[in-house]
Scaffold this motif. Structure first.
Motif, PDB file in Angstrom:
ATOM      1  N   ARG A 208      -3.265   5.193   2.618  1.00 32.42           N
ATOM      2  CA  ARG A 208      -3.078   5.746   1.645  1.00 32.42           C
ATOM      3  C   ARG A 208      -2.820   3.548   1.220  1.00 32.42           C
ATOM      4  NH1 ARG A 208       1.996   8.203   1.214  1.00 32.42           N
ATOM      5  NH2 ARG A 208       2.074   7.513  -1.306  1.00 32.42           N
ATOM      6  N   HIS A 209      -3.589   2.541   2.349  1.00 32.75           N
ATOM      7  CA  HIS A 209      -3.459   1.217   1.990  1.00 32.75           C
ATOM      8  C   HIS A 209      -5.066   1.044   1.017  1.00 32.75           C
ATOM      9  CE1 HIS A 209      -0.440  -0.638   4.307  1.00 32.75           C
ATOM     10  NE2 HIS A 209       0.044   0.177   3.928  1.00 32.75           N
ATOM     11  N   HIS A 240       0.892  -2.187   0.089  1.00 28.95           N
ATOM     12  CA  HIS A 240       0.389  -1.619   0.740  1.00 28.95           C
ATOM     13  C   HIS A 240      -0.638  -1.570   0.491  1.00 28.95           C
ATOM     14  CE1 HIS A 240       3.562   1.345   1.368  1.00 28.95           C
ATOM     15  NE2 HIS A 240       4.163   1.052   0.256  1.00 28.95           N
ATOM     16  N   THR A 241      -1.158  -3.141   1.034  1.00 29.28           N
ATOM     17  CA  THR A 241      -2.180  -3.436   1.257  1.00 29.28           C
ATOM     18  C   THR A 241      -2.335  -4.292   2.433  1.00 29.28           C
ATOM     19  OG1 THR A 241      -1.970  -4.625  -0.950  1.00 29.28           O
ATOM     20  CG2 THR A 241      -4.357  -5.564  -0.259  1.00 29.28           C
ATOM     21  N   THR A 242      -4.063  -3.924   3.112  1.00 28.97           N
ATOM     22  CA  THR A 242      -4.484  -4.651   4.602  1.00 28.97           C
ATOM     23  C   THR A 242      -5.926  -6.166   4.332  1.00 28.97           C
ATOM     24  OG1 THR A 242      -3.452  -2.491   5.526  1.00 28.97           O
ATOM     25  CG2 THR A 242      -5.155  -3.580   6.766  1.00 28.97           C
ATOM     26  N   ARG A 267      -1.224  -6.142   8.575  1.00 28.81           N
ATOM     27  CA  ARG A 267      -1.877  -6.134   7.742  1.00 28.81           C
ATOM     28  C   ARG A 267      -2.522  -7.128   7.463  1.00 28.81           C
ATOM     29  NH1 ARG A 267       3.415  -6.386   3.629  1.00 28.81           N
ATOM     30  NH2 ARG A 267       4.251  -7.924   5.320  1.00 28.81           N
TER      31      ARG A 267
END
Length: 390
Positions: A208-209, A240-242, A267
């Motif tokens: 979901r990232h 919600h970012t990698t 992350r």
């Protein structure tokens, strides 16, 4: 003994890693064997894995000779390498001697000239050393060396218009001796893929990232330090970012420490050197090229071929292929805040990013195939020989 029915080409390369390594392989394996008899004079010091390339070239019928060259300026090592090149060129006739990148470019062209070898001298800069982040005195020295070697050059083949403009602005060669052959990639390997979710599972990346990634040697040139700083800014607003860096290099431990210091944790991932770059690119929601200087980077063109939206530094080589609001987004090199803003915009405005990614892929399909690049290089060689024969 040289085959009189084929054009004898000798490539000279010290920088046997990254894009220059790929470029050498593309030419040696792509130029038609029935028309070109190729030799590669290379150094094996930069990357241990280049040994596999040497074997692959030899299996394809390319003659490979080792002349060890060092990246940094070294009076003793450079003189030794120059003498070895001089002796090799005196003993082996060629039609074309094509040098690549800075160190081999200077040593190779001077040695070819002094050897009395009748070969025409071609050079591909792959970015100029005087554009690097160096003291002004060192940049002036490197520019002077390039101007001297430019007087010994029959044709300068640049990977993009920006590189040619740099060469002309610094009076490296006259306009009539500066050509552009754009970087080309293997479009059979780099294309959109539908199994990104499975690849994410293999890598342990959150489904979901949003994945923001880059590919390249982990060295100062690639600007990864700016990306780490930008990641902190982006994650404050978009947790919600990698972020992912694919590649190895001398800065990895330093950047890992900085990412830990900033509290980025899982992350920000360092995946190291990978052989499945085309698969990894398919997992990215955004590709970032934060380089400080470039020729025309393979990784950027490959990402565009896969259909990934791109953000890059506003520098020659990147701005040649990333047109703002058309094929991607640009920001100031070394500016973490500007990079973060461009990343946020790209991730937020998905419709615009998708349209630009499609337009970028169409440009790559039309202008940046490996076959087109190799054919254009062959044409450069043959036109040079035709002019000399007139």
């Amino acid at each position: 003994m040289a085959d009189p029915e084929r054009t004898a080409v000798c490539h000279v390369l010290e920088a046997t890693e990254g894009g220059t390594r790929q470029y050498l392989s593309d030419l040696c394996l792509g130029l038609p064997a029935e028309r070109f008899e190729q030799t590669a004079v290379v150094s094996a010091l930069r990357a241990p894995e280049f040994g596999a390339d040497i074997e692959r070239l030899r299996e394809a019928g390319v003659r490979v000779e080792i002349v060890q060259m060092v990246r940094e300026v070294s009076r003793a090592e450079d003189l030794r390498a120059y003498r070895e090149l001089l002796a090799f060129f005196r003993a082996n006739p060629f039609d074309i001697i094509h040098t690549h990148s800075s160190k081999a470019g200077i040593l190779g062209r001077v040695a070819a000239w002094r050897s009395g070898n009748s070969a025409l001298r071609v050079h591909s800069p792959h970015a100029f050393a005087f554009e690097m982040n160096l003291p002004a005195s060192r940049r002036r020295l490197f520019a002077a060396a390039e101007r001297f070697a430019g007087r010994l050059t029959d044709l300068l083949i640049c990977t993009c218009e920006g590189e040619r403009e740099t060469a002309l602005r610094h009076h490296i060669v006259p306009p009539s001796k500066a050509a552009v052959v754009r970087t080309g990639v293997d479009l059979r390997a780099f294309h959109p893929q539908a199994n990104a979710h499975r690849i994410r599972e293999e890598l342990g990346l959150p489904q979901r990232h949003r994945i923001v990634g880059t590919v390249g040697a982990v060295v100062e040139q690639k600007g990864h330090r700016t990306l780490v700083e930008a990641a902190r800014i982006v994650l404050d607003e978009m947790p919600h970012t990698t972020f992912v860096i694919v590649g190895s290099g001398v800065q990895r431990h330093e950047l890992e420490a900085r990412a830990a210091e900033l509290g980025l944790g899982r992350r920000f991932r360092f995946l190291g050197q990978r052989e499945d770059v085309s698969r990894l690119l398919a997992t990215f929601d955004l590709f970032v090229m934060p380089s400080l200087w470039e020729g025309m980077p393979y990784a950027l063109v490959e990402a565009m071929a896969v259909g990934v939206p791109v953000v890059g530094s506003d520098i020659p080589g990147i701005r040649d292929v990333v047109q703002p609001h058309s094929t991607g987004r640009l920001c100031g090199a070394g500016d973490a805040a500007a990079l973060a803003a461009a990343i946020r915009e790209a991730l937020t405005d998905e419709g615009a990013s998708s349209r630009m990614a499609q337009a970028a892929r169409e440009v790559v399909m039309r202008e940046h195939s490996r076959e087109r690049m190799v054919s254009a290089i062959a044409g450069c060689y043959e036109r040079l020989l035709e002019v000399r024969a007139e």
